[in-house]
Scaffold this motif. Structure first.
Motif, PDB file in Angstrom:
ATOM      1  N   CYS A  49       0.839  -1.199   0.000  1.00  0.00           N
ATOM      2  CA  CYS A  49       0.000   0.000   0.000  1.00  0.00           C
ATOM      3  C   CYS A  49       0.877   1.253   0.000  1.00  0.00           C
ATOM      4  N   SER A  50       0.542   2.174  -0.857  1.00  0.00           N
ATOM      5  CA  SER A  50       1.306   3.412  -0.952  1.00  0.00           C
ATOM      6  C   SER A  50       0.864   4.406   0.117  1.00  0.00           C
ATOM      7  N   PRO A  51       1.815   5.102   0.747  1.00  0.00           N
ATOM      8  CA  PRO A  51       1.455   6.152   1.716  1.00  0.00           C
ATOM      9  C   PRO A  51       0.613   7.255   1.084  1.00  0.00           C
ATOM     10  N   PHE A  52       0.766   7.442  -0.238  1.00  0.00           N
ATOM     11  CA  PHE A  52       0.023   8.497  -0.914  1.00  0.00           C
ATOM     12  C   PHE A  52      -1.483   8.217  -0.938  1.00  0.00           C
ATOM     13  N   ALA A  53      -1.856   6.956  -0.767  1.00  0.00           N
ATOM     14  CA  ALA A  53      -3.276   6.608  -0.798  1.00  0.00           C
ATOM     15  C   ALA A  53      -4.061   7.305   0.302  1.00  0.00           C
ATOM     16  N   THR A  54      -3.386   7.643   1.398  1.00  0.00           N
ATOM     17  CA  THR A  54      -4.063   8.312   2.516  1.00  0.00           C
ATOM     18  C   THR A  54      -3.802   9.816   2.536  1.00  0.00           C
ATOM     19  N   ILE A  55      -2.990  10.291   1.592  1.00  0.00           N
ATOM     20  CA  ILE A  55      -2.623  11.709   1.584  1.00  0.00           C
ATOM     21  C   ILE A  55      -3.375  12.482   0.511  1.00  0.00           C
ATOM     22  N   VAL A  56      -3.318  11.982  -0.722  1.00  0.00           N
ATOM     23  CA  VAL A  56      -3.921  12.710  -1.838  1.00  0.00           C
ATOM     24  C   VAL A  56      -5.437  12.544  -1.822  1.00  0.00           C
ATOM     25  N   ASP A  57      -6.129  13.545  -2.362  1.00  0.00           N
ATOM     26  CA  ASP A  57      -7.587  13.510  -2.356  1.00  0.00           C
ATOM     27  C   ASP A  57      -8.166  12.902  -3.628  1.00  0.00           C
ATOM     28  N   VAL A  58      -7.287  12.461  -4.540  1.00  0.00           N
ATOM     29  CA  VAL A  58      -7.715  11.755  -5.745  1.00  0.00           C
ATOM     30  C   VAL A  58      -7.216  10.322  -5.623  1.00  0.00           C
ATOM     31  N   PRO A  59      -8.074   9.333  -5.791  1.00  0.00           N
ATOM     32  CA  PRO A  59      -7.659   7.943  -5.554  1.00  0.00           C
ATOM     33  C   PRO A  59      -6.650   7.445  -6.583  1.00  0.00           C
ATOM     34  N   LEU A  60      -5.822   6.508  -6.146  1.00  0.00           N
ATOM     35  CA  LEU A  60      -4.922   5.812  -7.061  1.00  0.00           C
ATOM     36  C   LEU A  60      -5.748   4.862  -7.931  1.00  0.00           C
ATOM     37  N   PRO A  61      -5.409   4.677  -9.205  1.00  0.00           N
ATOM     38  CA  PRO A  61      -4.255   5.239  -9.918  1.00  0.00           C
ATOM     39  C   PRO A  61      -4.536   6.564 -10.626  1.00  0.00           C
ATOM     40  N   GLN A  62      -5.715   7.155 -10.415  1.00  0.00           N
ATOM     41  CA  GLN A  62      -6.060   8.382 -11.136  1.00  0.00           C
ATOM     42  C   GLN A  62      -5.159   9.552 -10.765  1.00  0.00           C
ATOM     43  N   CYS A  63      -4.587   9.526  -9.571  1.00  0.00           N
ATOM     44  CA  CYS A  63      -3.742  10.640  -9.143  1.00  0.00           C
ATOM     45  C   CYS A  63      -2.309  10.516  -9.658  1.00  0.00           C
ATOM     46  N   ILE A  64      -1.984   9.397 -10.302  1.00  0.00           N
ATOM     47  CA  ILE A  64      -0.627   9.225 -10.833  1.00  0.00           C
ATOM     48  C   ILE A  64      -0.448  10.117 -12.054  1.00  0.00           C
ATOM     49  N   VAL A  65       0.582  10.924 -12.026  1.00  0.00           N
ATOM     50  CA  VAL A  65       0.878  11.830 -13.135  1.00  0.00           C
ATOM     51  C   VAL A  65       2.199  11.409 -13.772  1.00  0.00           C
ATOM     52  N   ILE A  66       2.165  11.171 -15.062  1.00  0.00           N
ATOM     53  CA  ILE A  66       3.375  10.782 -15.791  1.00  0.00           C
ATOM     54  C   ILE A  66       4.222  12.025 -16.030  1.00  0.00           C
ATOM     55  N   ASP A  67       5.465  11.960 -15.633  1.00  0.00           N
ATOM     56  CA  ASP A  67       6.392  13.081 -15.765  1.00  0.00           C
ATOM     57  C   ASP A  67       6.922  13.123 -17.196  1.00  0.00           C
ATOM     58  N   TYR A  68       6.328  13.985 -18.013  1.00  0.00           N
ATOM     59  CA  TYR A  68       6.701  13.979 -19.430  1.00  0.00           C
ATOM     60  C   TYR A  68       8.111  14.510 -19.665  1.00  0.00           C
ATOM     61  N   MET A  69       8.664  15.246 -18.706  1.00  0.00           N
ATOM     62  CA  MET A  69      10.038  15.719 -18.874  1.00  0.00           C
ATOM     63  C   MET A  69      10.991  14.537 -19.012  1.00  0.00           C
ATOM     64  N   HIS A  70      10.826  13.541 -18.137  1.00  0.00           N
ATOM     65  CA  HIS A  70      11.711  12.382 -18.193  1.00  0.00           C
ATOM     66  C   HIS A  70      11.234  11.347 -19.207  1.00  0.00           C
ATOM     67  N   VAL A  71       9.933  11.122 -19.280  1.00  0.00           N
ATOM     68  CA  VAL A  71       9.397  10.093 -20.176  1.00  0.00           C
ATOM     69  C   VAL A  71       9.536  10.500 -21.642  1.00  0.00           C
TER      70      VAL A  71
END
Length: 222
Positions: A49-71
């Motif tokens: 379980c990711s710690p972010f699941a209890t922090i962010v207000d958008v549920p996983l995996p919808q809150c995952i943002v792909i970093d286009y700078m690196h990708v």
């Protein structure tokens, strides 16, 4: 985000185009995370379980943002440019494109210009962004076979749509995704053994655009 596994070929894992991706739902993401934590082993890529699941207000995996700078910029775009430079351009064409990149003028408010391709290893993300969005296609297209230039234009066009505001209204991400799908599907015809995971991640940019907006809003350039 999805359940793609890729195919291991020689010493690399390649991620070829799949038309119908199976996406992870919010419930599945939570279920597999809890199961992985309980069994203490990896399940569909989940380690727990990711710690972010209890922090962010958008549920996983919808809150995952792909970093286009690196990708997109530091990985896929750089790889493609270096491949074109080595595999498709003759030595005299390489010298010509390097000179064109070096001499290309930009408005005064552009903080960075464009390095020659021979110095691509030293390119900053902002320089690669200028190459992708503005300089690459106009300068290199006459030096490439027509089919290669046309294929490259699909990627440049879709990234310009993903990077900017809704130029096509509510259809913007749909059109951009259609362009990318054609680019992705035909990618092995022009580039060998560089169908990396970063290429596949572009398949999720349409959903990210819908949920979070333009890639220009996702800057992590510092």
């Amino acid at each position: 985000m999805c359940f793609i596994k890729g195919i291991h070929t020689k010493t690399k894992r390649q991620y070829y185009f799949e038309k119908n991706l199976v996406l992870r739902s919010i419930a599945e993401y939570e279920t597999y995370s809890k199961e992985a934590q309980r069994k203490k082993k990896k399940i569909f890529g989940h380690l727990g379980c990711s710690p972010f699941a209890t922090i962010v207000d958008v549920p996983l995996p919808q809150c995952i943002v792909i970093d286009y700078m690196h990708v997109s910029l530091l990985r896929h775009m750089r790889t493609v440019i270096q491949y074109l430079y080595q595999k498709y351009l003759k030595p005299k064409d390489r010298d010509e494109i390097d000179q064109l990149f070096h001499k290309q003028r930009f408005p005064h408010f552009f903080n960075r210009k464009m390095r020659p391709i021979k110095e691509m290893s030293y390119c900053k993300a902002t320089e690669l962004r200028n190459i992708l969005l503005y300089g690459l296609l106009p300068l290199i297209r006459l030096l490439l076979p027509d089919s290669v230039a046309a294929h490259l234009s699909l990627y440049v066009a879709c990234m310009r749509l993903f990077h900017g505001p809704r130029k096509l209204g509510l259809k913007t991400e749909k059109v951009a995704n259609e362009l990318f799908n054609v680019y992705y599907e035909d990618h092995p015809l022009f580039y060998k053994s560089i169908q990396h995971f970063t290429l596949h991640l572009h398949s999720h940019f349409a959903d990210q655009y819908f949920l979070h907006g333009s890639l220009s809003n996702m800057g992590v350039f510092g």
